[in-house]
Design a protein around this motif. Structure first.
Motif, PDB file in Angstrom:
ATOM      1  N   ARG A  22      55.923 -13.273  -8.645  1.00 23.16           N
ATOM      2  CA  ARG A  22      55.477 -14.362  -7.582  1.00 23.16           C
ATOM      3  C   ARG A  22      54.551 -13.546  -6.921  1.00 23.16           C
ATOM      4  O   ARG A  22      53.374 -13.700  -6.303  1.00 23.16           O
ATOM      5  N   LYS A  23      55.053 -11.941  -7.144  1.00 18.13           N
ATOM      6  CA  LYS A  23      54.340 -10.589  -5.868  1.00 18.13           C
ATOM      7  C   LYS A  23      52.593 -10.700  -7.073  1.00 18.13           C
ATOM      8  O   LYS A  23      51.806 -11.060  -5.805  1.00 18.13           O
ATOM      9  N   LYS A  24      53.047 -11.280  -7.905  1.00 19.78           N
ATOM     10  CA  LYS A  24      51.565 -11.460  -8.858  1.00 19.78           C
ATOM     11  C   LYS A  24      50.481 -12.088  -8.742  1.00 19.78           C
ATOM     12  O   LYS A  24      49.127 -11.577  -8.208  1.00 19.78           O
ATOM     13  N   ARG A  25      51.273 -12.591  -8.792  1.00 21.96           N
ATOM     14  CA  ARG A  25      50.107 -13.992  -8.346  1.00 21.96           C
ATOM     15  C   ARG A  25      49.729 -14.046  -6.610  1.00 21.96           C
ATOM     16  O   ARG A  25      48.282 -13.856  -6.395  1.00 21.96           O
ATOM     17  N   ILE A  26      50.702 -13.472  -5.324  1.00 24.81           N
ATOM     18  CA  ILE A  26      49.849 -13.656  -4.271  1.00 24.81           C
ATOM     19  C   ILE A  26      49.130 -12.901  -4.103  1.00 24.81           C
ATOM     20  O   ILE A  26      47.758 -12.817  -3.389  1.00 24.81           O
ATOM     21  N   LEU A  27      49.064 -11.120  -4.307  1.00 29.98           N
ATOM     22  CA  LEU A  27      48.668 -10.581  -4.866  1.00 29.98           C
ATOM     23  C   LEU A  27      46.833 -10.290  -5.344  1.00 29.98           C
ATOM     24  O   LEU A  27      45.753 -10.074  -4.809  1.00 29.98           O
ATOM     25  N   GLN A  28      46.946 -11.627  -6.373  1.00 27.62           N
ATOM     26  CA  GLN A  28      45.831 -11.837  -6.900  1.00 27.62           C
ATOM     27  C   GLN A  28      44.764 -12.633  -6.427  1.00 27.62           C
ATOM     28  O   GLN A  28      43.709 -13.180  -6.228  1.00 27.62           O
ATOM     29  N   GLU A  29      45.566 -13.286  -5.471  1.00 27.51           N
ATOM     30  CA  GLU A  29      44.732 -14.204  -4.855  1.00 27.51           C
ATOM     31  C   GLU A  29      44.286 -14.263  -3.280  1.00 27.51           C
ATOM     32  O   GLU A  29      44.589 -12.624  -2.974  1.00 27.51           O
ATOM     33  N   SER A  30      42.977 -14.790  -3.240  1.00 32.50           N
ATOM     34  CA  SER A  30      42.423 -14.562  -1.426  1.00 32.50           C
ATOM     35  C   SER A  30      43.237 -16.078  -0.371  1.00 32.50           C
ATOM     36  O   SER A  30      42.757 -16.966  -1.219  1.00 32.50           O
ATOM     37  N   PRO A  31      42.732 -14.910   0.533  1.00 33.38           N
ATOM     38  CA  PRO A  31      42.946 -16.479   1.543  1.00 33.38           C
ATOM     39  C   PRO A  31      41.822 -17.434   2.101  1.00 33.38           C
ATOM     40  O   PRO A  31      40.646 -16.157   1.105  1.00 33.38           O
ATOM     41  N   ASN A  32      42.404 -17.726   2.710  1.00 38.90           N
ATOM     42  CA  ASN A  32      41.197 -18.844   3.022  1.00 38.90           C
ATOM     43  C   ASN A  32      40.475 -18.206   4.276  1.00 38.90           C
ATOM     44  O   ASN A  32      40.471 -16.961   4.619  1.00 38.90           O
ATOM     45  N   ARG A  33      38.860 -19.155   3.700  1.00 36.57           N
ATOM     46  CA  ARG A  33      37.982 -18.556   5.199  1.00 36.57           C
ATOM     47  C   ARG A  33      38.718 -18.080   6.456  1.00 36.57           C
ATOM     48  O   ARG A  33      38.683 -17.492   7.246  1.00 36.57           O
ATOM     49  N   GLY A  34      39.497 -19.189   6.993  1.00 42.40           N
ATOM     50  CA  GLY A  34      40.028 -19.462   8.600  1.00 42.40           C
ATOM     51  C   GLY A  34      41.301 -17.855   8.589  1.00 42.40           C
ATOM     52  O   GLY A  34      40.666 -17.487   9.661  1.00 42.40           O
ATOM     53  N   PHE A  35      41.501 -17.127   7.778  1.00 38.11           N
ATOM     54  CA  PHE A  35      42.080 -15.695   7.889  1.00 38.11           C
ATOM     55  C   PHE A  35      40.930 -14.684   7.470  1.00 38.11           C
ATOM     56  O   PHE A  35      41.884 -13.496   8.152  1.00 38.11           O
ATOM     57  N   ALA A  36      40.086 -15.350   7.736  1.00 39.67           N
ATOM     58  CA  ALA A  36      39.183 -13.870   7.634  1.00 39.67           C
ATOM     59  C   ALA A  36      38.961 -13.214   8.917  1.00 39.67           C
ATOM     60  O   ALA A  36      39.115 -11.191   8.541  1.00 39.67           O
ATOM     61  N   ARG A  37      39.273 -13.838   9.916  1.00 37.47           N
ATOM     62  CA  ARG A  37      39.125 -12.268  11.072  1.00 37.47           C
ATOM     63  C   ARG A  37      40.303 -12.055  11.377  1.00 37.47           C
ATOM     64  O   ARG A  37      39.746 -10.920  11.592  1.00 37.47           O
ATOM     65  N   LEU A  38      41.963 -12.241  10.447  1.00 37.40           N
ATOM     66  CA  LEU A  38      43.047 -11.020  10.395  1.00 37.40           C
ATOM     67  C   LEU A  38      42.486 -10.108   9.468  1.00 37.40           C
ATOM     68  O   LEU A  38      43.152  -9.001   9.643  1.00 37.40           O
ATOM     69  N   LEU A  39      41.808 -10.686   8.535  1.00 38.70           N
ATOM     70  CA  LEU A  39      42.176  -9.478   7.404  1.00 38.70           C
ATOM     71  C   LEU A  39      40.788  -8.694   8.129  1.00 38.70           C
ATOM     72  O   LEU A  39      41.342  -7.563   7.652  1.00 38.70           O
ATOM     73  N   LYS A  40      39.992  -8.862   8.269  1.00 36.66           N
ATOM     74  CA  LYS A  40      38.906  -8.180   8.582  1.00 36.66           C
ATOM     75  C   LYS A  40      40.396  -7.055  10.509  1.00 36.66           C
ATOM     76  O   LYS A  40      39.943  -5.688   9.871  1.00 36.66           O
ATOM     77  N   MET A  41      40.785  -7.623  10.831  1.00 36.95           N
ATOM     78  CA  MET A  41      41.510  -6.841  11.906  1.00 36.95           C
ATOM     79  C   MET A  41      42.338  -5.479  11.110  1.00 36.95           C
ATOM     80  O   MET A  41      42.976  -4.623  11.434  1.00 36.95           O
ATOM     81  N   ILE A  42      43.444  -6.547  10.210  1.00 35.43           N
ATOM     82  CA  ILE A  42      44.035  -5.638   8.997  1.00 35.43           C
ATOM     83  C   ILE A  42      43.632  -4.508   9.042  1.00 35.43           C
ATOM     84  O   ILE A  42      43.931  -3.523   8.163  1.00 35.43           O
ATOM     85  N   GLY A  43      41.925  -4.572   8.021  1.00 37.03           N
ATOM     86  CA  GLY A  43      41.181  -3.061   7.436  1.00 37.03           C
ATOM     87  C   GLY A  43      41.989  -2.633   6.604  1.00 37.03           C
ATOM     88  O   GLY A  43      41.759  -1.591   6.485  1.00 37.03           O
ATOM     89  N   ASP A  44      42.619  -3.624   5.240  1.00 35.95           N
ATOM     90  CA  ASP A  44      42.483  -2.808   4.441  1.00 35.95           C
ATOM     91  C   ASP A  44      43.817  -2.084   4.672  1.00 35.95           C
ATOM     92  O   ASP A  44      43.856  -0.558   3.935  1.00 35.95           O
ATOM     93  N   GLY A  45      44.582  -1.935   5.819  1.00 38.02           N
ATOM     94  CA  GLY A  45      45.843  -1.161   6.260  1.00 38.02           C
ATOM     95  C   GLY A  45      45.363  -0.447   6.667  1.00 38.02           C
ATOM     96  O   GLY A  45      46.200   0.023   7.028  1.00 38.02           O
ATOM     97  N   ARG A  46      44.116   0.225   7.077  1.00 37.15           N
ATOM     98  CA  ARG A  46      44.054   0.918   8.182  1.00 37.15           C
ATOM     99  C   ARG A  46      44.719   0.439   9.133  1.00 37.15           C
ATOM    100  O   ARG A  46      44.393   1.769   9.811  1.00 37.15           O
ATOM    101  N   ASN A  47      44.594  -0.816   9.973  1.00 36.96           N
ATOM    102  CA  ASN A  47      44.489  -0.778  11.111  1.00 36.96           C
ATOM    103  C   ASN A  47      46.505  -1.665  11.515  1.00 36.96           C
ATOM    104  O   ASN A  47      46.327  -2.918  11.733  1.00 36.96           O
ATOM    105  N   LEU A  48      46.885  -1.585  10.160  1.00 32.23           N
ATOM    106  CA  LEU A  48      47.973  -2.464  10.711  1.00 32.23           C
ATOM    107  C   LEU A  48      49.688  -0.962   9.952  1.00 32.23           C
ATOM    108  O   LEU A  48      49.335   0.210   8.888  1.00 32.23           O
ATOM    109  N   TRP A  49      50.216  -1.174  10.782  1.00 35.47           N
ATOM    110  CA  TRP A  49      51.342   0.005  11.153  1.00 35.47           C
ATOM    111  C   TRP A  49      52.952  -1.114  10.960  1.00 35.47           C
ATOM    112  O   TRP A  49      52.893  -2.242  11.209  1.00 35.47           O
TER     113      TRP A  49
END
Length: 570
Positions: free
Chosen positions: A341-368
């Motif tokens: 399941r972890k492998k599937r989740i990591l391969q999947e893309s979030p939908n467009r509604g998640f784009a703002r939060l995804l940008k905020m997270i910044g590939d983990g650079r803005n996540l603690w």
């Protein structure tokens, strides 16, 4: 009969004026401070404050307890952070005035704008009111662990006057404006502390509809301002996107001129396309012109809490994660530990509604990973992106594993305002500016995503004691900023300082051991609804109107708080 009901003994007093501290006893009688100094008299109830600091009770001018105050006596999380006065009805949303046919609409708006579960609001709100005066009367019969003040919310009033036209953001007619003017005057005469509105696209109902007040025209806002002017009291609170800075700021100045009353505006790094410094320059200029305008600011970053217990996770909207949404928590953790399941989740893309939060997270650079006690000025070297790189791991795999830590109860933190440079230097500048006031804690709101009612404790601990990544701020200034300055900003001049004949709203604090606890999910909303709770350590006693409401962090049986009507009397 004893000369005093309560004496606070031998504390280091920060009186809220910004003056240096001094050692004194404080004698209280009938909810009022009657003596400050060395008191030889005895009384049946005393608080030993030797070795502790003593401050006025904190005044929080930006909360959303409009619903909670109708079903609960305790305004937590604010109660756990020394607050003795809370002002609600901010951002133009609330539950009065209202017609029966619009109950659902106001719930949908509050659920969307302030992230309060609709099921809890449907279960908890009695709707034993229609007019704003009715709502005030309903609250006047209730007892609380702190005083609460209410403000007239523009969205509720607009829908009450205009019906669906108001909800659809149609222009108000002259007749509509005349009615709003009358309702505003009556609300403030009934004791409302002011009027609030919102002009930001970030505020939407749970159905995605923009707030009814988004496009309110100048003539409508000036008509309401005239209603405020007729009474001669009350303040204005608002938030705007300021897309056209000159046009919008001139409109706000016109409201202040027309009403003759102060205005506060939400101000943070990253919430205006023009930048907070440019906004503050406009506020400075308005004050130089004789208008009273303040930026309402926060002492730390405003951020989203992510995890399996909160509303959102870093993997929200990925199909193989979303399909677990209705699972019991323990079963969900087990399912997510499955490598496939972890492998599937990591391969999947979030939908467009998640784009703002995804940008905020910044590939983990803005996540603690949130620690206990939380670090609200985390270093870039401690981000999950940096940790993944150090350990030679894929970033999103590292985020996934971190989320599942602590039995799936880990909380991750991604700031979206006041942290663009990954430090809090901007907050320090805002706190110290003469035209700002502390606020934006949103107690009672964003119950599954943000927990910022603890701003007040962070203000003292981070800026007054713990900061290592820059300059601190002296304690007299910090105490004044959350007591006298906030009280004055909403015209509550009977509190906010420890002086003779002022209200006996007091905190006794073990400052060396004062800390904010890590947020946790509790299920104490109506219908078993979940919300984030955040407690503290170090508050030895919180006193409201002369009665001890919290002792060593635990609630007492005393509920001396009441609804404030204008001057704080009740």
């Amino acid at each position: 009969m004893s000369q005093f009901d309560l004496i606070v003994r031998a504390g280091t007093v920060f009186d809220g004026t910004g003056s240096e501290s001094f050692t004194a006893d404080i004698g209280i009688k009938d909810g009022v401070i009657r003596e400050i100094g060395r008191i030889n008299a005895k009384t049946y109830q005393e608080v030993d404050a030797d070795g502790a600091i003593v401050t006025p009770g904190f005044v929080d001018i930006h909360t959303h307890y409009d619903g909670q105050a109708t079903w609960s006596n305790r305004m937590s999380p604010s109660s756990h952070h020394g607050v003795t006065t809370a002002v609600m009805g901010n951002c133009g949303v609330g539950f009065a005035p209202v017609r029966a046919e619009d109950h659902d609409l106001l719930i949908e708006l509050m659920e969307g704008v302030e992230d309060i579960p609709g099921v809890a609001l449907h279960e908890g709100l009695s709707w034993d009111w229609e007019s704003f005066e009715d709502y005030m009367d309903f609250l006047s019969d209730r007892e609380f662990d702190m005083d609460i003040g209410a403000q007239l919310p523009h969205a509720a009033m607009r829908v009450y006057v205009m019906g669906q036209r108001g909800a659809d953001r149609e222009p108000a007619t002259p007749e509509d404006i005349a009615r709003m003017k009358v309702i505003t005057s009556r609300a403030i005469r009934a004791g409302a502390l002011g009027f609030t509105t919102s002009r930001t696209l970030n505020h939407r109902s749970v159905k995605g509809e923009p707030t009814p007040t988004l496009k309110a025209e100048e003539r409508e806002l000036l008509g309401i301002s005239e209603g405020i002017r007729e009474v001669g009291t009350g303040v204005i609170e608002m938030i705007s996107d300021f897309d056209d800075l000159d046009l919008e700021f001139n409109l706000l100045k016109s409201m202040v001129r027309k009403s003759g009353r102060p205005m506060s505006i939400s101000l943070a790094q990253g919430i205006s396309p023009h930048g907070w410094r440019k906004m503050l320059e406009r506020i400075e200029s308005a004050n130089q012109d004789g208008l009273v305008m303040r930026g309402q600011v926060a002492p730390r970053a405003i951020g989203i809490l992510l995890g399996l217990t909160t509303t959102l996770s870093p993997f929200s909207t990925r199909p193989s994660f979303s399909e677990l949404a209705k699972m019991a928590f323990e079963d969900k953790v087990i399912a997510l530990q499955d490598p496939d399941r972890k492998k599937r989740i990591l391969q999947e893309s979030p939908n467009r509604g998640f784009a703002r939060l995804l940008k905020m997270i910044g590939d983990g650079r803005n996540l603690w990973l949130m620690t206990d006690p939380p670090d609200y000025e985390p270093s870039p070297q401690d981000s999950l992106h940096a940790i993944a790189n150090k350990e030679g791991k894929d970033v999103w795999s590292c985020i996934y594993d971190c989320m599942l830590g602590n039995g799936g109860k880990n909380i991750l933190y991604t700031p979206f305002a006041n942290y663009a440079e990954q430090n809090l230097d901007c907050c320090r500048d805002m706190i110290l500016h003469e035209n700002t006031v502390m606020g934006l804690g949103d107690g009672g709101a964003h119950v599954g995503t943000i927990c910022d009612a603890s701003f007040i404790t962070s203000l003292l601990t981070h800026w007054g004691r713990d900061r290592v990544r820059g300059e601190r701020i002296d304690l007299p200034t910090l105490v004044k900023s959350q007591t006298w300055d906030t009280a004055r900003a909403v015209d509550l001049l009977d509190r906010g300082t420890l002086q003779l004949d002022k209200r006996a709203d007091i905190n006794v604090i073990d400052f060396d051991n004062l800390n904010v606890s890590i947020p946790e999910i509790v299920h104490d909303l109506p219908a078993g609804g979940a919300r984030l709770q955040q407690k503290s350590q170090g508050y030895l006693a919180t006193i409201c109107h002369g009665a001890i409401t919290y002792r060593f962090g635990s609630e007492t049986d005393h509920l001396p708080g009441r609804l404030i009507r204008k001057t704080g009397s009740f």
